[in-house]
Design a protein around this motif. Sequence first.
Motif, short mmCIF file in Angstrom:
data_model
loop_
_atom_site.label_atom_id
_atom_site.label_comp_id
_atom_site.label_asym_id
_atom_site.label_seq_id
_atom_site.Cartn_x
_atom_site.Cartn_y
_atom_site.Cartn_z
N LEU A 40 0.82 -1.20 0.00
CA LEU A 40 0.00 0.00 0.00
C LEU A 40 0.86 1.25 0.00
O LEU A 40 0.52 2.26 -0.64
N TYR A 77 2.03 1.64 -3.56
CA TYR A 77 0.90 2.05 -4.40
C TYR A 77 0.53 3.51 -4.15
O TYR A 77 0.25 4.27 -5.10
N ASP A 78 0.52 3.93 -2.89
CA ASP A 78 0.14 5.30 -2.56
C ASP A 78 1.06 6.30 -3.25
O ASP A 78 0.61 7.32 -3.77
N HIS A 122 0.10 6.25 -6.91
CA HIS A 122 -1.26 6.76 -7.08
C HIS A 122 -1.28 8.29 -7.04
O HIS A 122 -1.96 8.94 -7.85
N GLN A 157 -2.48 -2.15 -8.08
CA GLN A 157 -3.77 -1.64 -7.61
C GLN A 157 -4.72 -2.79 -7.28
O GLN A 157 -5.39 -2.78 -6.23
N HIS A 199 -6.12 -3.65 -3.52
CA HIS A 199 -7.58 -3.64 -3.43
C HIS A 199 -8.06 -4.91 -2.73
O HIS A 199 -8.87 -4.85 -1.79
N TYR A 209 -9.47 -4.68 1.17
CA TYR A 209 -10.93 -4.63 1.17
C TYR A 209 -11.62 -5.99 1.02
O TYR A 209 -12.81 -6.11 1.28
N ASP A 228 -10.04 6.71 1.45
CA ASP A 228 -10.24 5.48 0.69
C ASP A 228 -10.69 4.36 1.63
O ASP A 228 -11.49 3.49 1.27
N SER A 229 -10.19 4.40 2.87
CA SER A 229 -10.55 3.38 3.86
C SER A 229 -11.95 3.59 4.42
O SER A 229 -12.43 2.78 5.22
N GLY A 257 -13.94 2.15 0.56
CA GLY A 257 -13.67 0.76 0.18
C GLY A 257 -14.38 -0.26 1.05
O GLY A 257 -15.15 -1.09 0.54
N THR A 281 -11.74 -1.01 -8.84
CA THR A 281 -10.50 -0.27 -8.67
C THR A 281 -10.47 0.39 -7.29
O THR A 281 -11.50 0.53 -6.63
N TRP A 282 -9.28 0.80 -6.89
CA TRP A 282 -9.12 1.51 -5.63
C TRP A 282 -9.91 2.82 -5.68
O TRP A 282 -9.93 3.48 -6.72
#
Length: 361
Positions: free
Chosen positions: A219, A222-223, A226, A248, A252, A256, A310-311, A314, A326-327
């Motif tokens: 993560l 990815y962050d 992103h 991603q 994901h 999630y 996002d948390s 998701g 997708t995220w």
Amino acid sequence: AMFHQPSGAAAVGHLPALSLPSPAHLELVQLHVFTRHGDRTPLRHGFQSFPVPELMKKCGHSAHRSPWSTGFLRYYDPDTWQGRGDGICYLGQLTEQGCSRMQFLGQQLRKAVVAGGLVGADGPRTGDIYVRSTDVPRTRESAQCLLLGLWPNLTQAIPIHTKLGGNRAEDMYPIPGSCARLADLSEGWKEDHRAEIEAADRLPGLAGAFREADARGRLGVYDNLHCRVAHGQQLPTGVTMRDFETLQRAVHREWYGCYGDSKEAARLGVGRLLGEVLDNMRGALGQPLRTVPQAPPEGPARLLLYSGHDSTLGPMLAAMQAPFPTWPQLGSCVTLELFQERQAGGPAGRPPAGAAAGAGG
């Protein structure tokens, strides 16, 4: 409904019209809008493999404020701040583009809620709107930008509510660290799906960043990427868009998947938040409340805005079995609408917004 804003600097201002269609015999009584904050800088310093110097120069909107006024010293070492007022960003800070994105989302939301008679064009009446944010600078500022888009000439103050008391009090996102059972369910799910989650670990272009990654692992990598993509910047040398999309999908599922596959995890992770939503809907229909102690004397709010992460989106979507491949994108939102049969005189308990002497009070 879920609305994604396209990524990239050129995409701000090009969100498809946000509409809330309803059959002619139904009337919109209450609307809940859950947003992810606008574009921000990464949550940790750029990896040596993926430096982000240009991305940290996009905060001119807050150049006149010190970290003390925005709350950033809750997260950063005060010894590293030397009076920088030149638009240099701090980690996790809302950027100028993020402000613009949330303001534009507010403009789109205005078209839907004012045209539908949910709130007045000049501003909300007392009790018409409820705004809540997590206790994080970027979400509070995102809520302010959203309100500016909703009512650009508003003179009255609209409070933004937060829950104090740390992680144990916050219910706008799951916190496995505060619930041993949720932590066990989450880790157990990840172990059962390890092969699927680790698919991105073998990508050559990401190998250097994975070696540097901290406890946030995939993560964190990815962050970083992103935030680059959201601001229209190129991916690092050796990293392709296909690599980005593979990573991603992995994060994901890692973060999630548990909430969609386990009802117990969904209940522990987002049950309190969705319970609050259901109670507000019951109040709007005049039904007894279960978790909210008492409805305000003017009645339940018509428009409820939640500025989260996002948390937030998701796990909520996963728990409701709503597909989202997708995220959650920066500036995206989820809407939950409550309709009832049309009646003469408007929704039960309150006249339509904008009725005589109503709007802008």
